[in-house]
Design a protein around this motif. Structure first.
Motif, short mmCIF file in Angstrom:
data_model
loop_
_atom_site.label_atom_id
_atom_site.label_comp_id
_atom_site.label_asym_id
_atom_site.label_seq_id
_atom_site.Cartn_x
_atom_site.Cartn_y
_atom_site.Cartn_z
N GLY A 1 0.78 -1.27 0.03
CA GLY A 1 0.03 -0.04 0.02
C GLY A 1 0.70 1.23 -0.06
O GLY A 1 0.31 2.36 -0.29
N LEU A 2 2.10 0.96 -0.10
CA LEU A 2 2.93 2.14 -0.02
C LEU A 2 3.42 2.65 -1.25
O LEU A 2 3.63 1.71 -2.21
N PRO A 3 3.64 3.98 -1.59
CA PRO A 3 3.88 4.62 -2.99
C PRO A 3 5.38 4.14 -3.05
O PRO A 3 6.23 3.80 -2.33
N SER A 4 5.79 3.93 -4.41
CA SER A 4 7.23 3.35 -4.93
C SER A 4 7.95 4.51 -4.72
O SER A 4 7.68 5.79 -4.44
N ILE A 5 9.26 4.21 -4.43
CA ILE A 5 10.24 5.18 -3.99
C ILE A 5 10.46 6.38 -5.32
O ILE A 5 10.62 7.51 -5.12
N LYS A 6 10.14 5.78 -6.54
CA LYS A 6 10.18 6.81 -7.72
C LYS A 6 9.00 7.79 -7.42
O LYS A 6 9.28 8.97 -7.64
N VAL B 1 7.58 8.80 -4.73
CA VAL B 1 7.94 9.67 -3.47
C VAL B 1 9.04 10.66 -3.99
O VAL B 1 9.00 11.92 -3.72
N LYS B 2 9.96 10.67 -4.78
CA LYS B 2 11.09 11.41 -5.39
C LYS B 2 10.35 12.23 -6.24
O LYS B 2 10.77 13.33 -6.14
N ARG B 3 9.75 11.94 -7.23
CA ARG B 3 8.92 12.74 -8.02
C ARG B 3 7.95 13.79 -7.39
O ARG B 3 7.91 14.93 -7.53
N SER B 4 7.22 13.37 -6.31
CA SER B 4 6.33 14.10 -5.50
C SER B 4 7.35 15.42 -4.68
O SER B 4 7.10 16.41 -4.64
N TYR B 5 8.58 14.93 -4.15
CA TYR B 5 9.32 15.55 -3.58
C TYR B 5 9.94 16.66 -4.35
O TYR B 5 9.89 17.87 -4.21
N SER C 1 7.20 19.23 -5.24
CA SER C 1 7.11 20.26 -4.20
C SER C 1 8.12 21.32 -4.00
O SER C 1 7.92 22.38 -3.60
N ILE C 2 9.36 20.89 -4.08
CA ILE C 2 10.77 21.92 -3.92
C ILE C 2 10.59 22.91 -5.26
O ILE C 2 10.76 24.07 -4.98
N ARG C 3 9.99 22.34 -6.43
CA ARG C 3 10.11 23.22 -7.41
C ARG C 3 9.05 24.57 -7.18
O ARG C 3 9.33 25.63 -7.40
#
Length: 61
Positions: free
Chosen positions: A41-46, A48-52, A55-57
């Motif tokens: 049920g957890l999002p993939s690390i890919k 998570v990185k994309r979301s991060y 948000s930084i942008r």
């Protein structure tokens, strides 16, 4: 031994409680969904990185 009552183990008590809760859940109209092997049920690390990065942008703009 005759006359000695069998006491369930903590593991046995947990199993029984889970079975009772599952039965109550199903009787209340709940449904159990099978999850394919290897899925979580957890999002993939890919993701998570994309979301991060998104948000930084947005923060830096």
């Amino acid at each position: 031994m005759p006359g000695k009552e069998h006491q369930p183990t903590p593991k046995g008590l947990r199993c029984r409680k889970i079975a009772e809760q599952t039965t109550a859940f199903l009787k209340a109209g709940g449904k159990i969904q099978e999850v394919p092997p290897g899925a979580t049920g957890l999002p993939s690390i890919k993701d998570v990185k994309r979301s991060y990065q998104m948000s930084i942008r947005g923060f830096l703009s």
